[in-house]
Design a protein around this motif. Structure first.
Motif, PDB file in Angstrom:
ATOM      1  N   VAL A  95     -26.378  -5.185  18.152  1.00 49.58           N
ATOM      2  CA  VAL A  95     -26.336  -4.967  19.638  1.00 49.58           C
ATOM      3  C   VAL A  95     -24.827  -4.530  19.735  1.00 49.58           C
ATOM      4  CG1 VAL A  95     -25.458  -6.258  21.657  1.00 49.58           C
ATOM      5  CG2 VAL A  95     -27.439  -7.089  20.251  1.00 49.58           C
ATOM      6  N   TYR A  96     -23.790  -4.663  19.120  1.00 57.07           N
ATOM      7  CA  TYR A  96     -22.427  -3.873  19.077  1.00 57.07           C
ATOM      8  C   TYR A  96     -22.746  -2.349  18.816  1.00 57.07           C
ATOM      9  CZ  TYR A  96     -17.980  -1.884  17.558  1.00 57.07           C
ATOM     10  OH  TYR A  96     -16.996  -1.203  17.527  1.00 57.07           O
ATOM     11  N   GLU A  97     -23.373  -1.982  17.844  1.00 60.89           N
ATOM     12  CA  GLU A  97     -23.778  -0.709  17.609  1.00 60.89           C
ATOM     13  C   GLU A  97     -24.234   0.326  18.816  1.00 60.89           C
ATOM     14  OE1 GLU A  97     -25.730  -0.762  13.964  1.00 60.89           O
ATOM     15  OE2 GLU A  97     -23.840  -1.096  12.731  1.00 60.89           O
ATOM     16  N   GLN A  98     -25.270  -0.497  19.043  1.00 61.54           N
ATOM     17  CA  GLN A  98     -26.022   0.275  20.421  1.00 61.54           C
ATOM     18  C   GLN A  98     -25.156   0.371  21.809  1.00 61.54           C
ATOM     19  OE1 GLN A  98     -30.117  -1.556  21.500  1.00 61.54           O
ATOM     20  NE2 GLN A  98     -29.443  -3.028  20.151  1.00 61.54           N
ATOM     21  N   LEU A  99     -24.284  -0.793  21.769  1.00 63.68           N
ATOM     22  CA  LEU A  99     -23.306  -0.612  23.037  1.00 63.68           C
ATOM     23  C   LEU A  99     -22.017   0.251  22.682  1.00 63.68           C
ATOM     24  CD1 LEU A  99     -23.145  -4.290  24.133  1.00 63.68           C
ATOM     25  CD2 LEU A  99     -24.502  -2.549  25.182  1.00 63.68           C
ATOM     26  N   ALA A 100     -21.558   0.398  21.422  1.00 66.30           N
ATOM     27  CA  ALA A 100     -20.391   1.360  21.092  1.00 66.30           C
ATOM     28  C   ALA A 100     -20.975   2.766  21.267  1.00 66.30           C
ATOM     29  CB  ALA A 100     -19.949   0.855  19.614  1.00 66.30           C
ATOM     30  N   GLN A 101     -22.208   3.078  20.783  1.00 64.23           N
ATOM     31  CA  GLN A 101     -22.713   4.560  20.769  1.00 64.23           C
ATOM     32  C   GLN A 101     -22.750   4.819  22.325  1.00 64.23           C
ATOM     33  OE1 GLN A 101     -26.388   4.765  18.572  1.00 64.23           O
ATOM     34  NE2 GLN A 101     -26.386   7.059  18.766  1.00 64.23           N
ATOM     35  N   ALA A 102     -23.182   3.871  23.143  1.00 61.18           N
ATOM     36  CA  ALA A 102     -23.401   4.341  24.263  1.00 61.18           C
ATOM     37  C   ALA A 102     -22.135   4.410  25.377  1.00 61.18           C
ATOM     38  CB  ALA A 102     -24.335   3.124  24.976  1.00 61.18           C
ATOM     39  N   ASN A 103     -20.976   3.821  24.729  1.00 55.90           N
ATOM     40  CA  ASN A 103     -19.713   3.742  25.438  1.00 55.90           C
ATOM     41  C   ASN A 103     -18.555   3.998  24.461  1.00 55.90           C
ATOM     42  OD1 ASN A 103     -20.584   2.052  28.020  1.00 55.90           O
ATOM     43  ND2 ASN A 103     -21.570   1.014  26.394  1.00 55.90           N
ATOM     44  N   PRO A 104     -18.617   5.269  24.143  1.00 55.14           N
ATOM     45  CA  PRO A 104     -17.513   5.678  23.138  1.00 55.14           C
ATOM     46  C   PRO A 104     -16.248   5.410  23.725  1.00 55.14           C
ATOM     47  CG  PRO A 104     -18.770   7.652  24.165  1.00 55.14           C
ATOM     48  CD  PRO A 104     -19.407   6.462  24.785  1.00 55.14           C
ATOM     49  N   ASP A 105     -15.949   5.418  24.869  1.00 52.11           N
ATOM     50  CA  ASP A 105     -14.434   5.444  25.462  1.00 52.11           C
ATOM     51  C   ASP A 105     -14.344   3.850  25.973  1.00 52.11           C
ATOM     52  OD1 ASP A 105     -16.360   4.988  27.628  1.00 52.11           O
ATOM     53  OD2 ASP A 105     -15.150   6.217  29.083  1.00 52.11           O
ATOM     54  N   ASN A 106     -14.845   2.930  25.357  1.00 48.18           N
ATOM     55  CA  ASN A 106     -14.554   1.416  25.588  1.00 48.18           C
ATOM     56  C   ASN A 106     -13.251   1.132  25.153  1.00 48.18           C
ATOM     57  OD1 ASN A 106     -14.843  -0.465  23.115  1.00 48.18           O
ATOM     58  ND2 ASN A 106     -16.261   1.400  22.761  1.00 48.18           N
ATOM     59  N   LYS A 107     -12.822  -0.102  25.858  1.00 46.15           N
ATOM     60  CA  LYS A 107     -11.356  -0.769  25.687  1.00 46.15           C
ATOM     61  C   LYS A 107     -11.707  -1.884  24.496  1.00 46.15           C
ATOM     62  CE  LYS A 107      -9.482  -3.060  28.832  1.00 46.15           C
ATOM     63  NZ  LYS A 107      -8.847  -3.434  30.003  1.00 46.15           N
ATOM     64  N   GLN A 108     -12.956  -2.503  24.609  1.00 44.95           N
ATOM     65  CA  GLN A 108     -13.213  -3.782  23.792  1.00 44.95           C
ATOM     66  C   GLN A 108     -14.820  -3.968  24.108  1.00 44.95           C
ATOM     67  OE1 GLN A 108     -10.412  -6.480  24.978  1.00 44.95           O
ATOM     68  NE2 GLN A 108     -11.972  -7.731  25.971  1.00 44.95           N
ATOM     69  N   ILE A 109     -15.513  -4.365  23.099  1.00 43.96           N
ATOM     70  CA  ILE A 109     -16.854  -4.846  23.214  1.00 43.96           C
ATOM     71  C   ILE A 109     -16.903  -6.199  22.787  1.00 43.96           C
ATOM     72  CG2 ILE A 109     -19.199  -4.500  22.526  1.00 43.96           C
ATOM     73  CD1 ILE A 109     -18.694  -1.739  22.398  1.00 43.96           C
ATOM     74  N   SER A 110     -17.212  -7.287  23.490  1.00 49.73           N
ATOM     75  CA  SER A 110     -17.491  -8.543  23.321  1.00 49.73           C
ATOM     76  C   SER A 110     -19.060  -9.190  23.277  1.00 49.73           C
ATOM     77  CB  SER A 110     -16.610  -9.388  24.338  1.00 49.73           C
ATOM     78  OG  SER A 110     -15.440  -9.339  24.271  1.00 49.73           O
ATOM     79  N   ILE A 111     -19.232  -9.519  22.040  1.00 48.15           N
ATOM     80  CA  ILE A 111     -20.704 -10.245  21.814  1.00 48.15           C
ATOM     81  C   ILE A 111     -20.688 -11.572  21.943  1.00 48.15           C
ATOM     82  CG2 ILE A 111     -22.835  -9.955  20.629  1.00 48.15           C
ATOM     83  CD1 ILE A 111     -21.770  -7.490  21.382  1.00 48.15           C
ATOM     84  N   THR A 112     -21.591 -12.423  22.443  1.00 46.34           N
ATOM     85  CA  THR A 112     -21.780 -13.586  22.426  1.00 46.34           C
ATOM     86  C   THR A 112     -22.999 -14.085  22.170  1.00 46.34           C
ATOM     87  OG1 THR A 112     -22.154 -14.148  24.684  1.00 46.34           O
ATOM     88  CG2 THR A 112     -19.936 -14.063  24.055  1.00 46.34           C
ATOM     89  N   ASP A 113     -23.635 -15.302  22.200  1.00 44.35           N
ATOM     90  CA  ASP A 113     -25.030 -15.669  21.915  1.00 44.35           C
ATOM     91  C   ASP A 113     -25.991 -15.152  23.144  1.00 44.35           C
ATOM     92  OD1 ASP A 113     -27.174 -16.749  20.781  1.00 44.35           O
ATOM     93  OD2 ASP A 113     -26.794 -18.769  21.230  1.00 44.35           O
ATOM     94  N   GLY A 114     -26.543 -14.090  23.125  1.00 41.09           N
ATOM     95  CA  GLY A 114     -27.364 -13.463  23.863  1.00 41.09           C
ATOM     96  C   GLY A 114     -26.687 -12.821  24.978  1.00 41.09           C
ATOM     97  N   THR A 115     -25.356 -12.821  24.979  1.00 41.03           N
ATOM     98  CA  THR A 115     -24.896 -11.843  25.954  1.00 41.03           C
ATOM     99  C   THR A 115     -23.650 -10.967  25.591  1.00 41.03           C
ATOM    100  OG1 THR A 115     -22.972 -13.471  26.651  1.00 41.03           O
ATOM    101  CG2 THR A 115     -25.294 -13.747  27.826  1.00 41.03           C
ATOM    102  N   ALA A 116     -23.494  -9.633  26.066  1.00 36.24           N
ATOM    103  CA  ALA A 116     -22.273  -8.788  25.806  1.00 36.24           C
ATOM    104  C   ALA A 116     -21.646  -8.323  27.001  1.00 36.24           C
ATOM    105  CB  ALA A 116     -22.977  -7.809  24.817  1.00 36.24           C
ATOM    106  N   SER A 117     -20.405  -7.785  26.676  1.00 36.16           N
ATOM    107  CA  SER A 117     -19.721  -6.989  27.812  1.00 36.16           C
ATOM    108  C   SER A 117     -19.026  -5.878  27.047  1.00 36.16           C
ATOM    109  CB  SER A 117     -18.639  -8.217  28.538  1.00 36.16           C
ATOM    110  OG  SER A 117     -17.594  -8.284  27.759  1.00 36.16           O
ATOM    111  N   VAL A 118     -19.026  -4.915  28.055  1.00 38.47           N
ATOM    112  CA  VAL A 118     -18.227  -3.511  27.391  1.00 38.47           C
ATOM    113  C   VAL A 118     -17.123  -3.375  28.532  1.00 38.47           C
ATOM    114  CG1 VAL A 118     -18.393  -1.206  27.060  1.00 38.47           C
ATOM    115  CG2 VAL A 118     -20.216  -2.712  26.535  1.00 38.47           C
ATOM    116  N   SER A 119     -15.689  -3.489  28.262  1.00 33.98           N
ATOM    117  CA  SER A 119     -14.459  -3.106  28.951  1.00 33.98           C
ATOM    118  C   SER A 119     -14.335  -1.857  28.737  1.00 33.98           C
ATOM    119  CB  SER A 119     -13.533  -3.881  28.851  1.00 33.98           C
ATOM    120  OG  SER A 119     -13.800  -5.462  29.074  1.00 33.98           O
TER     121      SER A 119
END
Length: 386
Positions: A274-298
């Motif tokens: 999940v992290y790799e998917q979100l990091a690839q889609a949001n290269p300018d992110n400030k941080q990516i947080s992963i939990t059990d079944g949810t994630a957020s991209v700042s």
């Protein structure tokens, strides 16, 4: 008219001045908390050497989980785009506690908790070191801070009315702080010029800060920005707060979405995917947080620095199943983050935070210089009568 405002200024400043100083000073101390902690504890937040490839998150989370007591759980993981930064493993308790781990070696670097100094500054700023009472009782410290902040606004407005000069030349002179005419003149100039320089920013801090003190004020504030504080809005704010706590690892355990039963441990499976998917889609992110079944991209955005895009994913496959973009959220979902970002001054990056820090320090000095001028005036009157 000025005479009346002079009395208002004095009568409000004398009883509330010390509290205003404490609120402003403690607020200034919190502006660069994260930077100070990372500077003084660099070994905790940064890796010693960047490796070729990070260890999968599932393994890192499982390693940390194995070291924890039975009543403490791993609730999530936060990754920063800087390859030199350690991963942050969020824990269920104590509040705001996390463990940092080297993603390249798996070395557990240590546990991070808010330092006693910053804990004290936060408690002083919000509650005058008071503790939250039992349900139904008055939160005295919070109430005093709220009333003092409200009075501070009247002090600032009355101060400007008192000192506002009649000519441009007088205005220019009132903006100068003279260092060559003795201590008395210096403290006088600091009080007058400091108040003028910091007026706008101190007013902004006070007006936004009051939303944490009084429900009636928060309702009026939201309404002024076109958000009606209905029961549904309050519910959405509660949900948003719970979501934010989940992302930061402040939730005690997790619940199975299919049964609603309490689960002993979150599922770490597919976190890396999940992290790799979100990091690839949001290269300018400030941080990516992963939990059990949810994630957020700042993202590194100006304005609401708490705004984030939120995702849900299937814990069995790692497939993204839902997304709630920040840009598409309604006003009620944004205004709370905006209030916080404006209050602490991080809405415009480092420059605005420096301005907020300096203004808060000036705000802390105003009651002290005011006391000095007032006591000196009383002394002169007493000395003249003799």
């Amino acid at each position: 008219m000025k005479k009346a405002f002079r009395k208002i200024h004095l009568w409000l400043s004398v009883p509330f001045g010390v509290i205003i100083t404490l609120i402003c000073f403690s607020g200034a101390m919190l502006v660069f908390e994260n930077e100070i902690m990372q500077m003084t504890h660099r070994h905790l937040y940064y890796v010693g050497k960047i490796g070729k490839k990070p260890i999968p998150m599932e393994q890192l989370a499982a390693k940390v989980s194995a070291t924890l007591p039975d009543d403490v759980k791993v609730t999530g993981i936060t990754v920063f785009p800087d390859p030199q930064k350690a991963y942050q493993i969020n824990l269920s308790k104590p509040k705001r506690t996390s463990i940092y781990i080297d993603p390249y070696t798996g070395e557990i670097k240590g546990r991070n908790q808010r330092s006693p100094f910053f804990k004290a500054m936060f408690s002083l700023h919000r509650w005058l070191l008071d503790s939250r009472p039992e349900d139904g009782k008055v939160f005295l410290g919070k109430t005093i801070v709220g009333i003092s902040t409200l009075m501070f606004i009247f002090v600032l407005v009355s101060g400007i009315i008192i000192w506002w000069p009649r000519t441009r030349k007088a205005l220019k002179n009132s903006l100068k702080i003279n260092l060559r005419k003795g201590a008395s003149r210096f403290w006088h100039d600091l009080h007058v010029a400091g108040g003028i320089y910091a007026l706008v920013l101190l007013s902004v801090m006070a007006l936004t800060g009051l939303t944490w003190s009084f429900d009636w004020y928060r309702t009026a504030f939201y309404t002024a920005f076109g958000v009606e504080m209905t029961a549904n809005t309050k519910h959405n704010n509660t949900v948003a707060n719970a979501s934010n706590r989940t992302i930061r690892g402040e939730r005690n355990g997790n619940r199975d979405k299919s049964t609603g039963n309490h689960r002993e441990k979150p599922s770490f499976s597919h976190w890396q995917q999940v992290y790799e998917q979100l990091a690839q889609a949001n290269p300018d992110n400030k941080q990516i947080s992963i939990t059990d079944g949810t994630a957020s991209v700042s993202s590194n955005r100006f304005g609401n620095t708490r705004g984030a895009d939120r995702y849900t994913f299937d814990t069995n496959t790692g497939k993204i199943t839902g997304v709630s973009l920040y840009e598409e959220s309604d006003k009620s979902g944004k205004i709370r983050g905006w209030i916080y970002s404006v209050h602490v001054g991080n809405w415009g990056g480092t420059l605005t935070r420096i301005l907020w820090f300096l203004s808060a320090l000036l705000g802390a000095s105003l009651p002290l210089t005011g006391y000095y001028l007032w006591i000196k005036r009383l002394y002169r009157k007493g000395h003249t009568k003799r």
